[in-house]
Scaffold this motif. Structure first.
Motif, PDB file in Angstrom:
ATOM      1  N   PRO A   1      72.248  52.763  50.800  1.00 40.05           N
ATOM      2  CA  PRO A   1      73.693  53.006  50.785  1.00 40.05           C
ATOM      3  C   PRO A   1      74.193  53.365  49.398  1.00 40.05           C
ATOM      4  CG  PRO A   1      73.221  50.673  51.092  1.00 40.05           C
ATOM      5  CD  PRO A   1      71.916  51.387  51.181  1.00 40.05           C
ATOM      6  N   GLU A   2      75.221  54.193  49.382  1.00 43.37           N
ATOM      7  CA  GLU A   2      75.777  54.650  48.114  1.00 43.37           C
ATOM      8  C   GLU A   2      76.137  53.488  47.192  1.00 43.37           C
ATOM      9  OE1 GLU A   2      79.616  57.263  46.794  1.00 43.37           O
ATOM     10  OE2 GLU A   2      78.618  57.878  48.646  1.00 43.37           O
ATOM     11  N   SER A   3      76.605  52.391  47.781  1.00 40.45           N
ATOM     12  CA  SER A   3      77.023  51.238  46.972  1.00 40.45           C
ATOM     13  C   SER A   3      75.849  50.569  46.259  1.00 40.45           C
ATOM     14  CB  SER A   3      77.740  50.208  47.850  1.00 40.45           C
ATOM     15  OG  SER A   3      76.843  49.636  48.796  1.00 40.45           O
ATOM     16  N   GLN A   4      74.628  50.798  46.747  1.00 39.05           N
ATOM     17  CA  GLN A   4      73.450  50.161  46.155  1.00 39.05           C
ATOM     18  C   GLN A   4      72.624  51.141  45.327  1.00 39.05           C
ATOM     19  OE1 GLN A   4      73.143  46.674  46.635  1.00 39.05           O
ATOM     20  NE2 GLN A   4      75.193  47.304  47.257  1.00 39.05           N
ATOM     21  N   ALA A   5      73.108  52.338  45.159  1.00 34.13           N
ATOM     22  CA  ALA A   5      72.374  53.391  44.459  1.00 34.13           C
ATOM     23  C   ALA A   5      73.004  53.675  43.101  1.00 34.13           C
ATOM     24  CB  ALA A   5      72.370  54.653  45.325  1.00 34.13           C
ATOM     25  N   PRO A   6      72.317  54.418  42.252  1.00 30.78           N
ATOM     26  CA  PRO A   6      72.926  54.844  40.988  1.00 30.78           C
ATOM     27  C   PRO A   6      74.199  55.641  41.251  1.00 30.78           C
ATOM     28  CG  PRO A   6      70.564  55.343  41.017  1.00 30.78           C
ATOM     29  CD  PRO A   6      70.929  54.906  42.402  1.00 30.78           C
ATOM     30  N   LYS A   7      75.170  55.475  40.366  1.00 27.32           N
ATOM     31  CA  LYS A   7      76.453  56.159  40.535  1.00 27.32           C
ATOM     32  C   LYS A   7      76.505  57.421  39.678  1.00 27.32           C
ATOM     33  CE  LYS A   7      79.257  52.068  41.646  1.00 27.32           C
ATOM     34  NZ  LYS A   7      79.622  52.509  42.999  1.00 27.32           N
ATOM     35  N   PHE A   8      77.048  58.461  40.268  1.00 25.56           N
ATOM     36  CA  PHE A   8      77.296  59.704  39.556  1.00 25.56           C
ATOM     37  C   PHE A   8      78.787  60.028  39.643  1.00 25.56           C
ATOM     38  CE2 PHE A   8      72.945  59.594  40.995  1.00 25.56           C
ATOM     39  CZ  PHE A   8      72.226  60.014  39.880  1.00 25.56           C
ATOM     40  N   MET A   9      79.589  58.984  39.445  1.00 24.55           N
ATOM     41  CA  MET A   9      81.024  59.112  39.603  1.00 24.55           C
ATOM     42  C   MET A   9      81.683  59.259  38.220  1.00 24.55           C
ATOM     43  SD  MET A   9      80.266  58.587  42.686  1.00 24.55           S
ATOM     44  CE  MET A   9      81.817  58.930  43.476  1.00 24.55           C
ATOM     45  N   SER A  10      82.989  59.380  38.206  1.00 25.13           N
ATOM     46  CA  SER A  10      83.736  59.519  36.955  1.00 25.13           C
ATOM     47  C   SER A  10      83.374  58.394  35.990  1.00 25.13           C
ATOM     48  CB  SER A  10      85.235  59.475  37.238  1.00 25.13           C
ATOM     49  OG  SER A  10      85.621  60.534  38.079  1.00 25.13           O
ATOM     50  N   GLY A  11      83.036  58.760  34.761  1.00 21.44           N
ATOM     51  CA  GLY A  11      82.781  57.776  33.717  1.00 21.44           C
ATOM     52  C   GLY A  11      81.364  57.270  33.645  1.00 21.44           C
ATOM     53  N   PHE A  12      80.518  57.571  34.630  1.00 20.39           N
ATOM     54  CA  PHE A  12      79.132  57.099  34.631  1.00 20.39           C
ATOM     55  C   PHE A  12      78.208  58.182  34.060  1.00 20.39           C
ATOM     56  CE2 PHE A  12      81.005  54.181  37.600  1.00 20.39           C
ATOM     57  CZ  PHE A  12      80.272  53.002  37.439  1.00 20.39           C
ATOM     58  N   SER A  13      77.299  57.763  33.184  1.00 19.76           N
ATOM     59  CA  SER A  13      76.289  58.663  32.642  1.00 19.76           C
ATOM     60  C   SER A  13      74.908  58.146  33.028  1.00 19.76           C
ATOM     61  CB  SER A  13      76.395  58.748  31.117  1.00 19.76           C
ATOM     62  OG  SER A  13      77.626  59.324  30.721  1.00 19.76           O
ATOM     63  N   THR A  14      74.024  59.057  33.432  1.00 23.07           N
ATOM     64  CA  THR A  14      72.687  58.647  33.877  1.00 23.07           C
ATOM     65  C   THR A  14      71.611  59.517  33.241  1.00 23.07           C
ATOM     66  OG1 THR A  14      72.764  60.109  35.805  1.00 23.07           O
ATOM     67  CG2 THR A  14      73.539  57.850  36.125  1.00 23.07           C
ATOM     68  N   HIS A  15      70.437  58.923  33.148  1.00 24.43           N
ATOM     69  CA  HIS A  15      69.248  59.650  32.695  1.00 24.43           C
ATOM     70  C   HIS A  15      68.176  59.448  33.762  1.00 24.43           C
ATOM     71  CE1 HIS A  15      65.907  60.212  29.412  1.00 24.43           C
ATOM     72  NE2 HIS A  15      65.874  61.151  30.347  1.00 24.43           N
ATOM     73  N   SER A  16      67.773  60.541  34.410  1.00 25.77           N
ATOM     74  CA  SER A  16      66.736  60.499  35.439  1.00 25.77           C
ATOM     75  C   SER A  16      65.437  61.048  34.863  1.00 25.77           C
ATOM     76  CB  SER A  16      67.139  61.337  36.653  1.00 25.77           C
ATOM     77  OG  SER A  16      68.353  60.890  37.198  1.00 25.77           O
ATOM     78  N   THR A  17      64.366  60.269  34.985  1.00 21.43           N
ATOM     79  CA  THR A  17      63.034  60.698  34.575  1.00 21.43           C
ATOM     80  C   THR A  17      62.154  60.735  35.821  1.00 21.43           C
ATOM     81  OG1 THR A  17      63.333  59.662  32.411  1.00 21.43           O
ATOM     82  CG2 THR A  17      61.082  60.238  33.056  1.00 21.43           C
ATOM     83  N   ILE A  18      61.597  61.904  36.113  1.00 29.42           N
ATOM     84  CA  ILE A  18      60.909  62.128  37.384  1.00 29.42           C
ATOM     85  C   ILE A  18      59.473  62.565  37.115  1.00 29.42           C
ATOM     86  CG2 ILE A  18      60.981  63.399  39.556  1.00 29.42           C
ATOM     87  CD1 ILE A  18      64.031  64.054  38.587  1.00 29.42           C
ATOM     88  N   LYS A  19      58.533  61.779  37.587  1.00 29.94           N
ATOM     89  CA  LYS A  19      57.124  62.128  37.472  1.00 29.94           C
ATOM     90  C   LYS A  19      56.695  62.830  38.758  1.00 29.94           C
ATOM     91  CE  LYS A  19      56.420  59.862  33.533  1.00 29.94           C
ATOM     92  NZ  LYS A  19      56.000  60.529  32.271  1.00 29.94           N
ATOM     93  N   VAL A  20      56.245  64.094  38.638  1.00 29.88           N
ATOM     94  CA  VAL A  20      55.896  64.865  39.831  1.00 29.88           C
ATOM     95  C   VAL A  20      54.549  65.553  39.654  1.00 29.88           C
ATOM     96  CG1 VAL A  20      58.289  65.300  40.518  1.00 29.88           C
ATOM     97  CG2 VAL A  20      57.130  66.893  38.975  1.00 29.88           C
ATOM     98  N   ASP A  21      53.957  65.883  40.764  1.00 28.68           N
ATOM     99  CA  ASP A  21      52.766  66.737  40.826  1.00 28.68           C
ATOM    100  C   ASP A  21      53.105  67.823  41.837  1.00 28.68           C
ATOM    101  OD1 ASP A  21      50.311  67.931  40.906  1.00 28.68           O
ATOM    102  OD2 ASP A  21      49.173  66.099  41.292  1.00 28.68           O
ATOM    103  N   VAL A  22      53.262  69.062  41.369  1.00 25.60           N
ATOM    104  CA  VAL A  22      53.833  70.092  42.235  1.00 25.60           C
ATOM    105  C   VAL A  22      52.879  71.262  42.433  1.00 25.60           C
ATOM    106  CG1 VAL A  22      56.186  69.498  41.544  1.00 25.60           C
ATOM    107  CG2 VAL A  22      54.960  71.283  40.303  1.00 25.60           C
ATOM    108  N   PRO A  23      52.961  71.919  43.582  1.00 25.61           N
ATOM    109  CA  PRO A  23      52.247  73.178  43.776  1.00 25.61           C
ATOM    110  C   PRO A  23      53.016  74.313  43.106  1.00 25.61           C
ATOM    111  CG  PRO A  23      53.518  72.675  45.720  1.00 25.61           C
ATOM    112  CD  PRO A  23      53.722  71.524  44.780  1.00 25.61           C
TER     113      PRO A  23
END
Length: 779
Positions: free
Chosen positions: A624-646
């Motif tokens: 649920p949105e309430s339990q996830a990271p927020k991307f709303m007004s005033g919130f700043s986030t840093h996402s680091t994603i480890k992937v193996d892609v074709p």
């Protein structure tokens, strides 16, 4: 008194008062055990029948967000064939009341207790930690489903379930506040205030499920309800069933197939004031309202039809045509269930309670919208802007009512739907917020006599009425917890005696500071600080409930609350205000305005995940949105994603929200992309300046707010293996919430997709390998 009895019960004999402790103990074995089998006797124990032999099946139909003046059965303009049929076979009520808001009404209906008494002075999304506003049904208030199940009913709930804390809506539970934890054997529906009717956030029991592409949720629900009834009567024919069928229809978003809306083409071109007049005339002619009832005037803070520009009227009338088609479509789905009962030969002994609305019609669409939560987020927009986006991005008005938009009608139509009363949903003082049609059918026991029941009745009266019919005494204990008294009063006496004096003579109402008290044909109340149809007219700042101006109506003589007689009867007003204080104290209503604490005054205290950092993995979804990271007004986030892609990888890496609003990070033909969907009107996009090569990589997404203010702009930055490959500005961010029911998903975008760029490829499952996603808040 009940608590005193409960104490005596604990100290006394469990055998003597065993029926007051639910669930019943499992019966003792009928077999005799000797030393060996030859010394023993075997007999299967018999399960006792605790219900009357002719106990009826029970179905509760309750529509969402429709008012007294909408269905043609009660003089309205919208065809409701099932409600018509049932009214012609059973009995109708024109003084039945709800709480003025959805989940409080549902909690009260479920328990037979006032909404604050059971923690629902506010919806659970905006709960606060006072007992009356906690957003959790307490253990000392067993539900109808729990009690009926204990006595032998097979129980099922279908549709909208808006009585679970937002923190509990995960695949991991806890499930004690879900339907299955509150007495239902089976559940099929969504757990939120609203959802898309085309791409719903759907659950079957505690498992997330989907519906077929192009299928409407209310149709799918009716199919499942019929399946449940078939199963009960095939496998356990001696068991009656209790079906709670309460769809999300016709709450926003207003979704229905074009052919249903087209039935009403041109029928609302006269505007809402004239529609009210026509409805009012029919209501009188049909005997729905008293001959001396008066039509109340438009509120000065509402927009008049004459003020709608000519070039916007087609847009506004189409929104109402969709709503009307949506309501008729919903009623027809009820009819499919009723028809099945008749085919099976069980309709005669089925009690059907059809409540047309869990509150009055909703004005939350404000001035009409293609994205209803614009208003709830207080994001300014104009109708001109919305029509421009509708034409440019969605192909014009043919998209309204479909899956890509979350449209909702103008508040003027909601006001017309509450004819002849003042106000709409969320106003607890006026019947436009609290009075709803009710029809009851039980062919075996209730005979149609054509007489309207006009006793004051309330949603808390349904449970005690059912208990009286079945000869059930509400338990003093449920699962070892002492139970509070039932607040409602049975209206079974009205079945055979249409003119019997009313027995429910005292009732309070309260929603977010709007409040009232009814006693013996009088009602006193306060409008409250919130204006549901005109946010600019609300007055939260410096609001002091002790300085509110009270109104007084003698509704025994003034059916529609047309005349405020507070100045004429000051002593009566004083008396009723004192009654309100007593009822408020008794039912946990204090503090007055408790329902505003988080949503208005302290949004930073809205219940949400306490985490500042998340580690997420492929396959995690329906968070649920309430339990996830927020991307709303005033919130700043840093996402680091480890992937193996074709090579030329494609698919969603993570997404939160849906087609009306949200944030998504994805790859398309090898390019890394992100999109911020700001409530449909603004879509901000960024694309990497080069492709991500095949192999293992570290992708990063920086979402940096420029300040902490609501609507504050932000910057999106993309990095591949530490090198910046793209940046874009987000002109304005969403302040509070993207959607009511969409979720955070890893590796795909479930339900409705955030981005139109991959709409036709949804859920656009990622074709690479996501090893880990780390998202953390940054300064």
């Amino acid at each position: 008194m009940r608590k005193l009895f409960a104490l005596i019960f604990v100290l006394g004999s469990l055998t003597t008062f065993g029926q007051q402790n639910l669930p019943f103990p499992y019966p003792k074995s009928a077999s005799k055990a000797g030393l060996t089998l030859k010394d023993s006797e075997h007999h299967w124990r018999k399960m006792p029948h605790r219900l009357p032999k002719d106990a009826p099946n029970i179905i509760i139909f309750m529509t969402d967000d429709t008012g007294f003046g909408n269905p043609e059965t009660f003089g309205g303009p919208i065809h409701t064939p099932t409600l018509n049929k049932l009214a012609e076979e059973g009995i109708s009520y024109n003084m039945f009341h709800t709480t003025a808001m959805c989940s409080p009404t549902r909690a009260a209906l479920l328990t037979g207790r006032n909404q604050h008494h059971v923690g629902y002075g506010q919806i659970s999304e905006f709960a606060a930690d006072w007992d009356g506003y906690i957003g959790r049904i307490p253990k000392n208030a067993a539900t109808m489903a729990q009690i009926l199940k204990a006595y032998g009913y097979k129980t099922a709930a279908f549709g909208k379930w808006h009585n679970t804390p937002t923190t509990d809506i995960t695949k991991n539970g806890p499930f004690d506040q879900w339907p299955l934890g509150l007495g239902f054997d089976y559940f099929y529906g969504f757990i939120a205030g609203e959802t898309s009717q085309w791409e719903p956030a759907l659950w079957e029991n505690t498992t997330p499920v989907t519906i077929k592409h192009g299928e409407h949720l209310t149709e799918a629900m009716a199919d499942k309800a019929i399946e449940f009834i078939h199963s009960v009567k095939s496998l356990t024919p001696d068991k009656p069933f209790f079906v709670w069928f309460t769809p999300g229809a016709v709450h926003g978003p207003h979704h229905v197939a074009k052919e249903w809306a087209d039935k009403y083409k041109g029928k609302f071109d006269m505007g809402w004031e004239e529609l009210r007049k026509q409805t009012f005339e029919r209501q009188k002619k049909m005997g729905i309202i008293p001959e001396d009832a008066e039509l109340t005037p438009i509120d000065p803070t509402m927009q008049k039809w004459s003020d709608i520009p000519e070039d916007q009227r087609a847009f506004q009338t189409r929104l109402m045509e969709i709503y009307a088609g949506f309501l008729e479509h919903t009623d027809v789905q009820y009819g499919r269930i009723v028809e099945e009962l008749e085919k099976m030969g069980i309709a005669d002994n089925t009690l059907i309670i059809y409540i047309n609305g869990d509150n009055g019609s909703s004005a939350e669409g404000i001035n009409g919208s293609i994205s209803e939560l614009l208003a709830q987020n207080a994001m300014p927009s104009t109708i001109e802007e919305q029509i421009e986006v509708l034409n440019r991005d969605y192909g014009g008005m043919k998209a309204l009512g479909g899956p890509k938009l979350e449209n909702m009608y103008h508040h003027g139509w909601a006001w017309a739907g509450s004819t002849p009363f003042k106000s709409t949903k969320l106003v607890a003082e006026h019947f436009g917020g609290t009075r709803n049609p009710m029809v009851i059918v039980w062919p075996k026991k209730i005979k149609h006599d054509g007489k309207m029941r006009s006793q004051f009745t309330h949603v808390i009266d349904v449970a005690p009425t059912i208990y009286e019919i079945l000869g059930i005494t509400p338990p003093d204990f449920y699962n070892g917890v002492a139970q509070d008294d039932i607040d409602g009063v049975s209206f079974a006496y009205t079945f055979d005696h249409p003119e019997e004096p009313e027995k429910h003579t005292l009732q309070y109402f309260e929603v977010m500071g709007s409040r009232a008290i009814y006693k013996d044909g009088w009602i006193a109340g306060v409008f409250g600080p919130r204006n549901p149809w005109n946010p600019a007219a609300s007055h939260f700042k410096n609001w002091d409930p002790e300085k509110d101006t009270w109104e007084l109506y003698h509704v025994a003589e003034d059916f529609s609350q047309a005349h405020n007689v507070a100045d004429k009867y000051p002593e009566k007003l004083k008396e009723l205000k004192e009654y309100f204080l007593v009822q408020a104290e008794k039912n946990n209503v204090f503090p007055i305005g408790g329902g505003l604490y988080t949503v208005i005054y302290h949004p930073d205290e809205i219940k949400a995940s306490p985490l500042k950092e998340w580690n997420l993995y492929e396959g995690m979804n329906r968070i649920p949105e309430s339990q996830a990271p927020k991307f709303m007004s005033g919130f700043s986030t840093h996402s680091t994603i480890k992937v193996d892609v074709p090579a030329n990888a494609s698919g969603v890496i993570y997404a939160v929200g849906g087609v009306s609003a949200g944030f998504t990070v994805y790859m398309d033909h090898g390019y890394l992309r992100a999109e911020y969907n700001a409530m449909t009107l603004n879509r901000y996009k960024v694309k990497s300046n080069k492709k991500v090569p095949a192999g293992k990589h570290t992708l990063e997404v920086l979402f940096k707010a420029k300040d902490k203010k609501r609507l504050a702009p932000a910057t999106m930055t993309l990095l591949i293996d530490g090198k910046k490959v793209g940046t874009a500005e987000v002109g304005r961010t969403v302040p509070a919430v993207f959607t009511a029911s969409e979720t955070f998903d890893v590796g795909e975008d479930l339900m409705s997709p955030v981005s139109l760029d991959y709409y036709d490829r949804a859920p656009f499952k990622f074709n690479g390998k996501i090893e880990k996603i780390n998202i953390k808040y940054i300064e």
